[in-house]
Design a protein around this motif. Structure first.
Motif, PDB file in Angstrom:
ATOM      1  N   TRP A  78      -0.380  29.445  59.031  1.00 43.13           N
ATOM      2  CA  TRP A  78       0.079  29.423  57.632  1.00 43.13           C
ATOM      3  C   TRP A  78       0.047  27.981  57.076  1.00 43.13           C
ATOM      4  O   TRP A  78      -0.340  27.753  55.944  1.00 43.13           O
ATOM      5  CB  TRP A  78       1.500  29.983  57.557  1.00 43.13           C
ATOM      6  N   ILE A  89      -5.270  44.682  59.356  1.00 46.56           N
ATOM      7  CA  ILE A  89      -4.429  43.842  58.478  1.00 46.56           C
ATOM      8  C   ILE A  89      -4.020  44.636  57.239  1.00 46.56           C
ATOM      9  O   ILE A  89      -2.853  44.629  56.829  1.00 46.56           O
ATOM     10  CB  ILE A  89      -5.184  42.542  58.103  1.00 46.56           C
ATOM     11  N   ASP A  90      -4.962  45.341  56.653  1.00 48.40           N
ATOM     12  CA  ASP A  90      -4.645  46.158  55.469  1.00 48.40           C
ATOM     13  C   ASP A  90      -3.529  47.163  55.771  1.00 48.40           C
ATOM     14  O   ASP A  90      -2.634  47.382  54.953  1.00 48.40           O
ATOM     15  CB  ASP A  90      -5.885  46.929  54.997  1.00 48.40           C
ATOM     16  N   MET A 102      -0.048  44.972  56.851  1.00 50.28           N
ATOM     17  CA  MET A 102       0.532  43.978  55.936  1.00 50.28           C
ATOM     18  C   MET A 102       0.742  44.615  54.561  1.00 50.28           C
ATOM     19  O   MET A 102      -0.089  44.488  53.661  1.00 50.28           O
ATOM     20  CB  MET A 102      -0.394  42.759  55.828  1.00 50.28           C
ATOM     21  N   TYR A 159      -2.788  36.608  49.158  1.00 42.20           N
ATOM     22  CA  TYR A 159      -3.333  37.579  50.120  1.00 42.20           C
ATOM     23  C   TYR A 159      -4.587  37.094  50.842  1.00 42.20           C
ATOM     24  O   TYR A 159      -4.765  37.337  52.033  1.00 42.20           O
ATOM     25  CB  TYR A 159      -3.659  38.892  49.402  1.00 42.20           C
ATOM     26  N   GLN A 160      -5.482  36.442  50.113  1.00 39.49           N
ATOM     27  CA  GLN A 160      -6.737  36.004  50.725  1.00 39.49           C
ATOM     28  C   GLN A 160      -6.448  35.017  51.855  1.00 39.49           C
ATOM     29  O   GLN A 160      -7.065  35.052  52.915  1.00 39.49           O
ATOM     30  CB  GLN A 160      -7.628  35.376  49.650  1.00 39.49           C
ATOM     31  N   ARG A 161      -5.496  34.117  51.600  1.00 40.09           N
ATOM     32  CA  ARG A 161      -5.152  33.124  52.627  1.00 40.09           C
ATOM     33  C   ARG A 161      -4.325  33.739  53.749  1.00 40.09           C
ATOM     34  O   ARG A 161      -4.416  33.319  54.902  1.00 40.09           O
ATOM     35  CB  ARG A 161      -4.423  31.952  51.979  1.00 40.09           C
ATOM     36  N   ILE A 162      -3.500  34.735  53.419  1.00 40.64           N
ATOM     37  CA  ILE A 162      -2.754  35.443  54.472  1.00 40.64           C
ATOM     38  C   ILE A 162      -3.744  36.084  55.452  1.00 40.64           C
ATOM     39  O   ILE A 162      -3.625  35.963  56.669  1.00 40.64           O
ATOM     40  CB  ILE A 162      -1.823  36.514  53.864  1.00 40.64           C
ATOM     41  N   ARG A 163      -4.748  36.747  54.896  1.00 34.90           N
ATOM     42  CA  ARG A 163      -5.750  37.402  55.752  1.00 34.90           C
ATOM     43  C   ARG A 163      -6.439  36.366  56.648  1.00 34.90           C
ATOM     44  O   ARG A 163      -6.570  36.566  57.860  1.00 34.90           O
ATOM     45  CB  ARG A 163      -6.783  38.121  54.872  1.00 34.90           C
ATOM     46  N   THR A 168       4.714  22.723  51.670  1.00 29.19           N
ATOM     47  CA  THR A 168       4.500  23.921  52.485  1.00 29.19           C
ATOM     48  C   THR A 168       5.501  24.041  53.634  1.00 29.19           C
ATOM     49  O   THR A 168       5.964  25.135  53.944  1.00 29.19           O
ATOM     50  CB  THR A 168       3.062  23.928  53.047  1.00 29.19           C
ATOM     51  N   LEU A 205       7.933  27.920  55.682  1.00 26.34           N
ATOM     52  CA  LEU A 205       7.420  28.625  56.860  1.00 26.34           C
ATOM     53  C   LEU A 205       8.513  29.084  57.814  1.00 26.34           C
ATOM     54  O   LEU A 205       8.254  29.882  58.699  1.00 26.34           O
ATOM     55  CB  LEU A 205       6.454  27.700  57.631  1.00 26.34           C
ATOM     56  N   GLU A 238      -7.241  32.645  42.865  1.00 31.36           N
ATOM     57  CA  GLU A 238      -6.935  33.807  43.724  1.00 31.36           C
ATOM     58  C   GLU A 238      -5.651  34.484  43.249  1.00 31.36           C
ATOM     59  O   GLU A 238      -5.567  35.716  43.175  1.00 31.36           O
ATOM     60  CB  GLU A 238      -6.789  33.350  45.191  1.00 31.36           C
ATOM     61  N   ARG A 247      -1.240  45.129  46.753  1.00 29.31           N
ATOM     62  CA  ARG A 247      -0.986  44.666  48.121  1.00 29.31           C
ATOM     63  C   ARG A 247      -2.296  44.184  48.735  1.00 29.31           C
ATOM     64  O   ARG A 247      -3.350  44.310  48.121  1.00 29.31           O
ATOM     65  CB  ARG A 247      -0.354  45.797  48.939  1.00 29.31           C
ATOM     66  N   ILE A 248      -2.207  43.679  49.946  1.00 33.89           N
ATOM     67  CA  ILE A 248      -3.364  42.978  50.527  1.00 33.89           C
ATOM     68  C   ILE A 248      -4.580  43.895  50.648  1.00 33.89           C
ATOM     69  O   ILE A 248      -5.724  43.440  50.502  1.00 33.89           O
ATOM     70  CB  ILE A 248      -2.991  42.341  51.888  1.00 33.89           C
ATOM     71  N   ALA A 249      -4.352  45.200  50.906  1.00 33.03           N
ATOM     72  CA  ALA A 249      -5.477  46.110  51.119  1.00 33.03           C
ATOM     73  C   ALA A 249      -6.379  46.199  49.880  1.00 33.03           C
ATOM     74  O   ALA A 249      -7.562  46.499  50.001  1.00 33.03           O
ATOM     75  CB  ALA A 249      -4.963  47.498  51.488  1.00 33.03           C
ATOM     76  N   MET A 263      -6.717  43.654  47.652  1.00 28.90           N
ATOM     77  CA  MET A 263      -7.122  42.325  47.201  1.00 28.90           C
ATOM     78  C   MET A 263      -8.580  42.098  47.571  1.00 28.90           C
ATOM     79  O   MET A 263      -8.936  42.070  48.754  1.00 28.90           O
ATOM     80  CB  MET A 263      -6.245  41.271  47.885  1.00 28.90           C
ATOM     81  N   PRO A 264      -9.452  41.949  46.586  1.00 30.79           N
ATOM     82  CA  PRO A 264     -10.858  41.738  46.919  1.00 30.79           C
ATOM     83  C   PRO A 264     -11.096  40.298  47.370  1.00 30.79           C
ATOM     84  O   PRO A 264     -10.317  39.407  47.038  1.00 30.79           O
ATOM     85  CB  PRO A 264     -11.558  41.981  45.575  1.00 30.79           C
ATOM     86  N   PRO A 265     -12.166  40.070  48.101  1.00 31.80           N
ATOM     87  CA  PRO A 265     -12.553  38.679  48.365  1.00 31.80           C
ATOM     88  C   PRO A 265     -12.845  37.969  47.043  1.00 31.80           C
ATOM     89  O   PRO A 265     -13.501  38.532  46.159  1.00 31.80           O
ATOM     90  CB  PRO A 265     -13.838  38.809  49.199  1.00 31.80           C
ATOM     91  N   VAL A 266     -12.325  36.773  46.916  1.00 32.18           N
ATOM     92  CA  VAL A 266     -12.492  36.000  45.680  1.00 32.18           C
ATOM     93  C   VAL A 266     -13.296  34.751  45.991  1.00 32.18           C
ATOM     94  O   VAL A 266     -12.994  34.032  46.943  1.00 32.18           O
ATOM     95  CB  VAL A 266     -11.106  35.596  45.110  1.00 32.18           C
TER      96      VAL A 266
END
Lengths: 158, 731
Positions: free
Chosen positions: A89, A123-124, A127, A136-140, B210, B214, B640, B674-676, B678-681
Motif C-alpha cells: 500500500w 480480487i473482485d 474486495m 481501486y486501481q491501486r488497491i488491485r 500516506t 496504513l 482514476e 466497487r472494485i469489480a 472499476m475499469p482499467p484507467v
C-alpha cells in the motif's frame, strides 16, 4: 460488561451486549482505526478479523462474541505497518483520503491468507469494500504486489 | 495574494469567502495528535522565514499548508512547489496546517483557505512558490552575512549553501536562526523558476501523508478524543423545510448513558450520551412529531414536471448565443431533437458529517473535517454568538469532501448549537449514514431539450440547448445572481473566455438556462455542473454525428478548429485509445471532451452490453491538459478517482424524492461502484504550459458521456437519462 480479546489482549469493556463490535472497538477499546461508514455491512470501512476471517464489525454485537474469539483490528495487524499488504500500500501510494483504507487492508490481508496468488477475479470477489476516492486501481495493483505477482516500482529520487 | 487592509471582517463576509482582514488577536492552538491539544503558536517562535517556511536547526523544513487535504494530494503538491523554490532537501520536508484563527490573526497572511473548485494548487501556486523563494533568499543572505560575501556569489542545492570562490559550505539548518532575524523580502520581487527547470515539482514523488493511513494512526475529526467529551447523535426533520414540533424525552432519558436531550434548532433534536452508540440507540427510540410543511407533497415526479415546464418557457436565466438558431433550424436539411435528464445525487463521503465542539462563555472551538476552514470559523461564530476572534477551528484531514464540506457548514453550526447548551463540555456530534444521505446538498437536478440542424453536407449549422433545472447559487449564494442571470448552471457551455467554455464553434448557437428550483437543497458535487452539461452536449453531439453519417471523432474535430486546446486532448486521447482500430467482438467505443476548472479533458470508453442489458466497461482512456503538472502520479490518481465517482453516478446514482424527503438513506439503496466494476484507467497527461488548470474535478465530466456513447454504439440507441440502472438497454 464484556470480555473481548482484541489484538492479543483481553479487555474488560463496560458495554451493553447489543452494542456493535465496531462501537465497542472505537469507543470502549479506544481503537479508532476501524471506521464507521454505513452501519449496515455495506461499505466495509469497519472490517476487522474475527478468528482470522474478515468481518464487518458494525453488524456483529458484542453479546454474540466469546472471550476466546480473537479480534484483530488495523492497529494489531503488524508492528510499524510492516505487513506485506501495508508495505505494498505504501509502495504504490494507494490511499487518497484514507478513511476506507483500514478496512481495505484488512480485507486484502484476509484474501491473501486464503489465496496467496489471487487472480483479478479473486480480487473482485473478495474486495467488496467501498472507496469513494476511487483508489481501486491501486488497491488491485497493491494486492498483486503484496502477493509477489508484480515488481515494486522504483521510488523517484530527488 | 490579494489582501485587503483595514477592512472590518464579518462572519457573513467570511462565509461568502470575501477577502478581508482584521488584526490583533491571540494566536490560536493547533490540533495535533490524539488529544488535539499540542499548543503551538505558529509564527510566534521567531523561526519563520516569511510565512510559509520554518527551517529548524536539525535541518527539518516545515512547510505550512493553508488548503484542506481530503485525499486529492494538494498537501504534497503545495509542499513540492514551496520546496522547489526553497531548494531544500525533499527528504527533510514536513508540513503543518494553518488554523483559520491563526490566519485571521495575521491578516490572512496565508490567503484563501477554501478548497473547492479544483483551486488548491492553481490559485495558490504563485504565492506559495514566492514563499519558498523568500525563505531561500533569507537563508542565502544569512550565509552571505556570516561569510561577508555577496549573496549572489552563493549557490544552493538540497539545503547546502556553497560559496564556490572560497570553497565553503554550510547547511540551511545552521543559518536558519540568523535568517529568521532578517527582513522579509517582498514576495512579489522574487523571480520564480521556469517549470522546465523543476527538480522537485513536476515529479511523481510519493505523498507525504500516506504513512499514518496504513495502520489506523491517523486521527480524523470523527476520531478525536477530548477529556470529558460526550457524544451526540442528531436528527433533523426528514422533509426539507419541515419543523420539529415535539419530542418525548421522558421515554429515553433513563436509557443507558443518556445525559441530555437537546433541541438544536427549529428542525432538529440531538441526544447526548456517554458514547455515540448510546446516543444513537436512544435517538432511534425517541418519539417525534414533525410539521412536515407544504413540501411533504413533493416527489421526483412533481419536480420533474416543474423542470419540464422550463424546457419550453419564455425567457432565460443566462444564455450563450450567436447567429440565429430558429432560422437556421428552419432552413436545415435535417434536424435532430432530444430531451435528456439527470437526477439529484448525494455525495456519500466515506466519513459521515461530524464535528467536535467545545463552547464556553468566551470561546468556541471546533475540530472538523472541512474544505473551508474560514467558513467553519464563521459558522462557529454565528452559532455561538461569539466574535470571530474568540473562535478557533482545528482542521482535520477529511474522509472525503467532494464539495459537501465546503461553504455551507451546517454540521459545524449544529455541533456548536449543541455544545453551547452544555458549556465547557466537548461534544462530538456524528451523523448516522442515514442522516448524511437525508440531509445532503445534492447535485442539482436538471433536464435539457436540444435541437440540431445539419446542412446537406451533414455539417452542423445550428445547435439549441435549453437547460431547465435547479440552481446552486439560488440555494447557497443568491447574492451572486444579478438580474436573474446565473451562468454557473451553464458551466462548460458558456462563451470564451472562461474557466469552462464550450469547445465547438457552431454558426447558429443558442444555449439558455431556465432556473426551476425545488425545495431540495443543492450544492457543488465533484465536477459540479460540468457533469450534467457534458452528458447533454457530448451525448447529443454523438446523436447528431450519427444522423450526419459521420464518425463521432471526425464530426467533433470539424467543429473545433478555433479551440486548439480542446482539440489537443481529443486528439491525444484518440491516439492513445487507438480510435478506429479493431476491438474484440461486442466491444464498442465512445468518446467525449469538455472543459472545466481551467483544464481540458477527453475520454474514450470501451464498453460491452450483454444480451440482458448489463454494461461492462473494459477500459477508459483519458487525456488531460492542466497547463502544468505538479505531481504526475497524483494527477493520475485524481483521474482514476474521477472514474470511480463518475461511473458510480452514471451506473447507479440517484437520490429520489417521495413525500418531500430523500428515499435512498444508505448504501443498500444508494449503490456505489466497487472494485469489480472499476475499469482499467489509462491517463495521458498533455500539459501545454502557459496556464494553470485544476485537476481534482476536470475529468469526471467526460466519464459518463464517453461510457454512454459507447453503450449507444453497442445498442444503436442513445441513452438520454441517468442512472443507467433504470434504463432498459436491450429490448
Amino acid at each position: 460488561m464484556a470480555k473481548l480479546n482484541v489484538n492479543g489482549k483481553t479487555l474488560d469493556l463496560k458495554v451493553d451486549g447489543d452494542t456493535p463490535l465496531l462501537w465497542a472497538i472505537r469507543e470502549q477499546a479506544g481503537l479508532t482505526g476501524t471506521k464507521y461508514g454505513c452501519g449496515v455491512a455495506q461499505c466495509g470501512a469497519c472490517s476487522v478479523h474475527l478468528n482470522g476471517e474478515v468481518v464487518r464489525s458494525c453488524s456483529i454485537t458484542v453479546a454474540s462474541l466469546k472471550p476466546t474469539d480473537k479480534i484483530v483490528t488495523i492497529e494489531g495487524l503488524a508492528p510499524n505497518a510492516s505487513s506485506a499488504v501495508q508495505k505494498a500500500w505504501a509502495a504504490l501510494d494507494v490511499p487518497q483520503c484514507g478513511y476506507c483504507q483500514s478496512g481495505q487492508i484488512m480485507a486484502a490481508t484476509a484474501l491473501l491468507k486464503k489465496t496467496p496468488k489471487p487472480t483479478d477475479a479473486d480480487i473482485d470477489a473478495a474486495m467488496t469494500n467501498i472507496c469513494r476516492c476511487g483508489t481501486y486501481q491501486r488497491i488491485r495493483a497493491a494486492i498483486h504486489l503484496a502477493a509477489g505477482q508484480i515488481a515494486a516500482p522504483a521510488a523517484k529520487k530527488v | 495574494m490579494a489582501i485587503a487592509k483595514n477592512v472590518k471582517i464579518s462572519r457573513r463576509g467570511l462565509l461568502l469567502g470575501s477577502v478581508a482582514a482584521s488584526g490583533g488577536l491571540a494566536v490560536g492552538l493547533r490540533a495535533d495528535g490524539q488529544f488535539a491539544h499540542a499548543q503551538k503558536a505558529i509564527g510566534a517562535s521567531g523561526d519563520e522565514l516569511g510565512v510559509w517556511v520554518v527551517v529548524r536547526p536539525n535541518e527539518q523544513v516545515v512547510i505550512r499548508i493553508a488548503r484542506s487535504e481530503m485525499g486529492q494530494g494538494t498537501l504534497t503538491g503545495l509542499a513540492q512547489l514551496v520546496a522547489e523554490e526553497l531548494e531544500c532537501d525533499w527528504k527533510n520536508v514536513t508540513t503543518e496546517q494553518i488554523t483559520p484563527g491563526q490566519s485571521l490573526a495575521r491578516k490572512r497572511a496565508w490567503g484563501e483557505m477554501g478548497t473547492g473548485g479544483s483551486r488548491g494548487i492553481r490559485v495558490s501556486q504563485e504565492y506559495v512558490r514566492q514563499g519558498g523563494a523568500v525563505a531561500r533568499t533569507m537563508l542565502l543572505q544569512a550565509a552571505a552575512n556570516q561569510w561577508n560575501v555577496p549573496a549572489d556569489e552563493l549557490t544552493v542545492d538540497k539545503g547546502i549553501i556553497t560559496h564556490g570562490k572560497s570553497k565553503r559550505t554550510i547547511t540551511y539548518g545552521k543559518v536558519a536562526a540568523a535568517a529568521a532575524k532578517l527582513p522579509v523580502p517582498d514576495p512579489k520581487s522574487m523571480k520564480l523558476k521556469d517549470p522546465k527547470d523543476w527538480k522537485i515539482a513536476g515529479k511523481p514523488l510519493r505523498r507525504l501523508d500516506t504513512g499514518d493511513k496504513l495502520d489506523g494512526r491517523k486521527v480524523y475529526a470523527i476520531d478525536v478524543k477530548l477529556p470529558g467529551m460526550l457524544n451526540a447523535a442528531i436528527k433533523a426533520c426528514p422533509v426539507f423545510g419541515g419543523k420539529l414540533t415535539a419530542y418525548d424525552d421522558a421515554k429515553i432519558k433513563d436509557m443507558p448513558g443518556v445525559r441530555h436531550v437537546v433541541r438544536v434548532d427549529a428542525t432538529t433534536v440531538a441526544v447526548v450520551a456517554d458514547t455515540w452508540w448510546q446516543a444513537k440507540r436512544a435517538l432511534d427510540a425517541l418519539p417525534f412529531t414533525w410539521d412536515e410543511g407544504a413540501a411533504a407533497k413533493a416527489s421526483s415526479a412533481t419536480i420533474a414536471e416543474t423542470l419540464k415546464e422550463g424546457l419550453t418557457a419564455e425567457g432565460d436565466n443566462g444564455a450563450n448565443r450567436n447567429g440565429d438558431v430558429a432560422a437556421a433550424l428552419k432552413d436545415a436539411a435535417k434536424t435532430i431533437e432530444a430531451v435528456y435528464a439527470t437526477p439529484f445525487l448525494a455525495h456519500a463521503c466515506m466519513e459521515p458529517m461530524n464535528c467536535v465542539a467545545k463552547v464556553t462563555a468566551d470561546r468556541a472551538e471546533v475540530w472538523v473535517p472541512t474544505q473551508n476552514g474560514e467558513a467553519s470559523l464563521a459558522a462557529a461564530a454565528e452559532a455561538s454568538g461569539l466574535p470571530l476572534e474568540k473562535c478557533e477551528v482545528y482542521k482535520h484531514d477529511l474522509g472525503g469532501g467532494f464539495g459537501r464540506r465546503g461553504g455551507t457548514q451546517d454540521y459545524v453550526r449544529q455541533a456548536v448549537l449543541i455544545a453551547k447548551q452544555i458549556p465547557g463540555v466537548p461534544i462530538k456530534m456524528i451523523w448516522s449514514r442515514e442522516e448524511d444521505m437525508t440531509h445532503d446538498f445534492y447535485r442539482p437536478i436538471s433536464q435539457c431539450r436540444m435541437a440540431a440542424g445539419l446542412d446537406d453536407k451533414g455539417s452542423l449549422v445550428a445547435l439549441e440547448m435549453r437547460i431547465s433545472g435547479q440552481s446552486i447559487n439560488a440555494y447557497a449564494n443568491p447574492s451572486v445572481i444579478k438580474d436573474g442571470k446565473d451562468l454557473r448552471q451553464l458551466q462548460g457551455l458558456t462563451a470564451e473566455p472562461s474557466d469552462a467554455y464550450i469547445g465547438y464553434t457552431v454558426p447558429n448557437l443558442s444555449i439558455t438556462y431556465a432556473m426551476r428550483n425545488s425545495h431540495v437543497p443543492v450544492g457543488p458535487w465533484r465536477g459540479v455542473n460540468t457533469n450534467q452539461n457534458a452528458v447533454y452536449l457530448e451525448c447529443f453531439i454523438d446523436e447528431v454525428a450519427k444522423a450526419a453519417g459521420k464518425d463521432p471523432l471526425e464530426f467533433r474535430r470539424a467543429l473545433m478548429g478555433k479551440h486548439p486546446k480542446h482539440l489537443g486532448v481529443l486528439n491525444a486521447v484518440a491516439e492513445k485509445a487507438g480510435w478506429g482500430k479493431p476491438l474484440p467482438s461486442g466491444v464498442h467505443r465512445g468518446i467525449a471532451q469538455f472543459k472545466g476548472y481551467g483544464s481540458y479533458s477527453a475520454a474514450v470508453a470501451e464498453v460491452s452490453v450483454s444480451d440482458r442489458g448489463k454494461v461492462k466497461v473494459h477500459r477508459l482512456v483519458f487525456a488531460l491538459d492542466s497547463g502544468h503538472v505538479v505531481n504526475p502520479a497524483q494527477v493520475e490518481a485524481q483521474v482514476e478517482g474521477s472514474v470511480a465517482y463518475g461511473l458510480s453516478a452514471a451506473l447507479y446514482g440517484e437520490s429520489t424524492v417521495k413525500d418531500g424527503r430523500i428515499v435512498e438513506q444508505n448504501f443498500d439503496t444508494y449503490e456505489l461502484l466497487r472494485i469489480a466494476e472499476m475499469p482499467p484507467v489509462e491517463t495521458v497527461l498533455v500539459p501545454s504550459g502557459g496556464f494553470w488548470g485544476g485537476v481534482g474535478e476536470p475529468t469526471i465530466c467526460v466519464v459518463a458521456p464517453a461510457v454512454m456513447n459507447a453503450i449507444a454504439a453497442a445498442t444503436g440507441k442513445p441513452i438520454r437519462s441517468l442512472p443507467l440502472k433504470n434504463m432498459k438497454l436491450r429490448a
